[in-house]
Every structure is written in structure tokens, then in C-alpha cells.
Write an enzyme that holds these catalytic residues in place. Structure first.
Site, PDB file in Angstrom:
ATOM      1  N   TYR A   9      36.725  24.668  -5.561  1.00 18.93           N
ATOM      2  CA  TYR A   9      35.783  24.959  -6.640  1.00 18.93           C
ATOM      3  C   TYR A   9      36.095  24.145  -7.896  1.00 18.93           C
ATOM      4  O   TYR A   9      35.182  23.608  -8.539  1.00 18.93           O
ATOM      5  CB  TYR A   9      35.807  26.454  -6.964  1.00 18.93           C
ATOM      6  CG  TYR A   9      34.637  26.912  -7.803  1.00 18.93           C
ATOM      7  CD1 TYR A   9      33.389  27.130  -7.220  1.00 18.93           C
ATOM      8  CD2 TYR A   9      34.767  27.135  -9.171  1.00 18.93           C
ATOM      9  CE1 TYR A   9      32.301  27.555  -7.983  1.00 18.93           C
ATOM     10  CE2 TYR A   9      33.686  27.555  -9.936  1.00 18.93           C
ATOM     11  CZ  TYR A   9      32.462  27.765  -9.337  1.00 18.93           C
ATOM     12  OH  TYR A   9      31.388  28.176 -10.097  1.00 18.93           O
ATOM     13  N   LYS A  37      28.613  21.151  -6.807  1.00 18.60           N
ATOM     14  CA  LYS A  37      29.249  19.856  -6.578  1.00 18.60           C
ATOM     15  C   LYS A  37      28.376  18.645  -6.900  1.00 18.60           C
ATOM     16  O   LYS A  37      28.880  17.528  -6.940  1.00 18.60           O
ATOM     17  CB  LYS A  37      29.701  19.763  -5.114  1.00 18.60           C
ATOM     18  CG  LYS A  37      30.824  20.717  -4.767  1.00 18.60           C
ATOM     19  CD  LYS A  37      32.121  20.298  -5.418  1.00 18.60           C
ATOM     20  CE  LYS A  37      33.191  21.354  -5.341  1.00 18.60           C
ATOM     21  NZ  LYS A  37      33.467  22.003  -6.615  1.00 18.60           N
ATOM     22  N   PRO A  55      23.371  23.359  -3.874  1.00 19.16           N
ATOM     23  CA  PRO A  55      24.034  23.660  -5.142  1.00 19.16           C
ATOM     24  C   PRO A  55      25.035  24.806  -5.093  1.00 19.16           C
ATOM     25  O   PRO A  55      25.678  25.084  -6.094  1.00 19.16           O
ATOM     26  CB  PRO A  55      22.852  24.006  -6.064  1.00 19.16           C
ATOM     27  CG  PRO A  55      21.786  24.494  -5.144  1.00 19.16           C
ATOM     28  CD  PRO A  55      21.940  23.703  -3.887  1.00 19.16           C
ATOM     29  N   HIS A  90      35.848  28.252 -18.173  1.00 17.67           N
ATOM     30  CA  HIS A  90      35.887  29.422 -17.297  1.00 17.67           C
ATOM     31  C   HIS A  90      37.117  29.355 -16.394  1.00 17.67           C
ATOM     32  O   HIS A  90      37.382  28.338 -15.774  1.00 17.67           O
ATOM     33  CB  HIS A  90      34.624  29.503 -16.440  1.00 17.67           C
ATOM     34  CG  HIS A  90      33.483  30.173 -17.137  1.00 17.67           C
ATOM     35  ND1 HIS A  90      32.412  30.715 -16.475  1.00 17.67           N
ATOM     36  CD2 HIS A  90      33.260  30.417 -18.451  1.00 17.67           C
ATOM     37  CE1 HIS A  90      31.565  31.251 -17.345  1.00 17.67           C
ATOM     38  NE2 HIS A  90      32.059  31.070 -18.545  1.00 17.67           N
TER      39      HIS A  90
END
Length: 394
Positions: A385, A297, A293, A72
Site C-alpha cells: 500500500y 496505484k 483503483p 495518513h
């Protein structure tokens, strides 16, 4: 029985550490209180950072992930009835994330360990660690009705928040930092096509929602619920109706519903203990820290602990650098606290708290609007991220 490294816990962190050590020629034994089937049955996260993907490849277990995983290049933030896309590679020097379920990671690691005939004791009971500051630690447990003593040089506690490892450290040694959030995530797993090609994190006045996926035909959806809620009070129909309310209309219109194949509520907490080592015991992953969540991580932070410990042990046994053992906790905690910060920030930004008033809600909206509208803000979200770089061990 004797080994160099005793690993308590056969979740992904224990198996990954064992696999890396095995390939480096460092003897290790894994002890797990649950059965292999139980470990494989856990439904967990599925977003892998770039560093975790690279580490799995280094461990020689990345082939199926590369075939079946879903790379992604971004995700969407939904708020004010609109979608804002965070495009990861341009903001991170080409890094991305991989959608590949933790269950599949665990399966790959189990198969690799079985192929190597590396010793693993599942369904072990009465697991206890001894002599943690003696220079000669050992682990005792029962297996198949027989008592076992495992002498070792070092112990890796990879047995999670409720495991024996952290609880074996004497009272007063560890300092605990914790925040328990006043809500949880109600999650549904369903064999339905994803509503969006990439993940959608939604902030809504009714509460947070997340649209995730495991494959082109299997989805994982979450909605924020109060801590007093019970799974049995949420029919599939009620869940789908509430999820639709929290998504922008164009996204909700694409949602394909179906019967759930798993449904559960997970409480949210931030938790860290310092230090992450005591004598010859080293805490890894959830044994030392928990993150909500929201930032994806948990597994990734455990993987970075594994990387740190493995690289230290490789120098200990390859170069005699036992001095590096004392660096483990300090190195890990640098990255742990940064990941805790990002997960706390994402949680605070996207959820509705019981005491959220009109002013606080406007602040959430303004912060979201600023971060997605600013190149620097987008880069900050993106680099956290995909995962911050692993800390050097010296």
C-alpha cells in the site's frame, strides 16, 4: 524547433518528468492536445505513496503538498460488520501515505513549469510522432492554427491510454495483457466532513464501497455498480442510502451527506503492454498500463516510471550512458507487474463478482480474516500500500 526530450501529454506524469528534466538542465518541450483548464478539471486519485511524495519534493514542487496534504498512517478494512485497522509505519519501517489530490499535484507542476518559462503547447491538434527508429525522431502538430515540427532526440509518451504515443507503435510489436472487470465505481465528490479520519475499504454482500477524502471538508466516496448502470439513474439520495448500507453501522451513523459537486462512473480494468519502449519512444504511465483503483496505484505507478526514465536520462546526458536506454522497459515492468498484482488482489478480495457463489464469498471472508489477523498478512498489505521500492536502473 529542436529539443532533447519531447514529452507528449501534460498530465501529472508528463509535467513531473518535464520538471525533473528542467531542474537537471535537460531541455524538453511538452505537447498537450487538451487545454490547461481541461487538464486541471480532471478528478482523479488522491493517495500518494511515500516514493511519489519523495519524488515531488525532489522536483521542487512539494511545499504546498507538505503544508496542505494530509499524512495518513493507516487505513481501515471493513468486513463482517467490523473495522480492521492497518497501521502503516510499524509495518513498513516508518513509511506512510499522503492524501493530496491529483488535481493539486497537477496545479503545482503547472505553476512550476510556468515559473521556469519552460515551453508547453496546450490545445495542440493533429499530434503525430515520426522516425521512431531513425535516430532522428520528430513530432508534428498544429498550434494556434499553425503547423509545428519539433525535432528531438527522444520522445516520452505520457499521453494516457487513449493517446497517440502507444498507437504510433507498429502493429505486432507490443504484447497486450488485459482484464476488464464486470463492474465500475460510481464516485461522488461532496463538500462534507469525512466519515472517518482515514480511508475505509468496505467489503459487503451488496458490493464494494470506499470512503476517501480530499481535505477536512471535502470527501470522495465510491460504490461498486454494474457496468450497465448510468450516472443519471443515481440521485444523491439513492447514492447516500446505498453507501450507508455497505458500511458497518458505527461508521454509517457518522456519515454526513450533502449535495454532490461531481458524480461519475469509472470502469475498472487491468492493462499492460510489453515492451514499454520502441526505438526512441518511451511509454510512461497510463500509456503503458492501467490498474483498477482499488490499490491506489495509478498515479503512483506513473510516478515510478517517471523516476526510472529521469534517472536513466540523467546518466545519458551526464555520463554518456546511452546503453541504459535499453533498460527502461525491463526496469519499469518489474514494478508494474507487482503493482498490477496488488491492485488485482485488492479488487478480487473486496468486490462482488456476478458469478460469486456461497463458496467464493466464504473464501473472500476467510482470506480477509487471515490477512488482517496475521502479522505477516498485515505487513504484506502495508508494504504494498505504501509502495514497493523503486527498481534500480542497473
Amino acid at each position: 524547433m529542436h529539443t532533447k526530450i519531447a514529452i507528449i501529454g501534460a498530465g501529472p506524469s508528463g509535467l513531473l518528468l518535464g520538471q525533473l528534466l528542467q531542474r537537471a538542465g535537460i531541455d524538453n518541450v511538452i505537447i498537450e492536445r487538451q487545454s490547461a483548464e481541461h487538464v486541471l478539471g480532471r478528478i482523479r486519485a488522491g493517495v500518494l505513496e511515500q516514493g511519489t511524495v519523495d519524488l515531488l519534493r525532489e522536483a521542487g514542487v512539494g511545499a504546498r503538498m507538505d503544508r496542505e496534504g494530509l499524512p495518513h498512517d493507516g487505513f481501515d478494512l471493513a468486513f463482517d460488520g467490523r473495522l480492521a485497522h492497518i497501521d502503516l509505519p510499524p509495518l513498513t519501517g516508518g513509511k506512510r501515505v499522503m492524501i493530496y489530490g491529483q488535481t493539486e499535484v497537477t496545479r503545482d507542476l503547472m505553476q512550476a513549469r510556468a515559473a521556469a518559462a519552460a515551453p508547453t503547447f496546450y490545445s495542440a491538434s493533429d499530434v503525430a510522432v515520426h522516425g521512431l527508429k531513425s535516430g532522428k525522431p520528430y513530432v508534428t502538430f498544429s498550434h494556434a492554427g499553425q503547423p509545428v515540427r519539433l525535432d528531438c532526440e527522444l520522445i516520452a509518451g505520457c499521453d494516457g491510454y487513449h493517446g497517440v504515443s502507444r498507437r504510433s507503435i507498429p502493429e505486432g510489436v507490443l504484447k497486450t495483457f488485459e482484464r476488464v472487470y464486470p463492474f465500475g465505481w460510481l464516485g461522488v465528490l461532496a463538500d462534507t466532513p469525512p466519515v472517518n479520519p482515514e480511508l475505509v475499504y468496505a467489503s459487503h454482500e451488496r458490493g464494494f464501497a470506499l470512503c476517501s477524502l480530499r481535505s477536512p471538508t471535502r470527501t470522495r466516496y465510491y460504490i461498486q455498480v454494474g457496468n450497465e448502470e448510468r450516472v443519471e439513474d443515481w440521485s444523491d439520495e439513492r447514492f447516500w442510502a446505498e453507501l450507508k448500507r455497505r458500511l458497518p453501522a458505527p461508521v454509517a451513523a457518522r456519515l454526513v451527506t450533502g449535495p454532490s459537486i461531481e458524480k461519475s462512473i469509472a470502469p475498472l480494468r487491468s492493462f499492460v503492454v510489453e515492451p514499454m519502449q520502441y526505438g526512441e519512444l518511451f511509454l510512461v504511465g497510463d500509456a503503458a498500463h492501467i490498474v483498477p483503483p482499488t490499490g491506489a496505484k495509478g498515479l503512483n505507478l506513473a510516478a515510478s516510471d517517471v523516476s526510472t526514465l529521469f534517472n536513466i536520462l540523467r546518466k545519458v546526458y551526464g555520463e554518456g550512458r546511452r546503453d541504459l536506454l535499453q533498460r527502461y522497459s525491463a526496469v519499469c515492468l518489474k514494478r508494474v507487474w507487482k503493482a498490477e498484482r496488488f491492485s488485482w488482489w485488492m479488487t478480487s478480495l473486496l468486490h462482488r463478482f456476478p458469478d460469486t457463489d456461497a463458496f467464493s464469498q466464504r473464501m473472500q471472508q476467510a482470506e480477509l480474516d487471515y490477512f488482517v489477523g496475521s502479522p505477516a498478512g498485515r505487513q504484506s498489505i502495508a508494504e504494498n500500500y505504501v509502495g514497493l521500492p523503486y527498481e534500480p536502473i542497473e
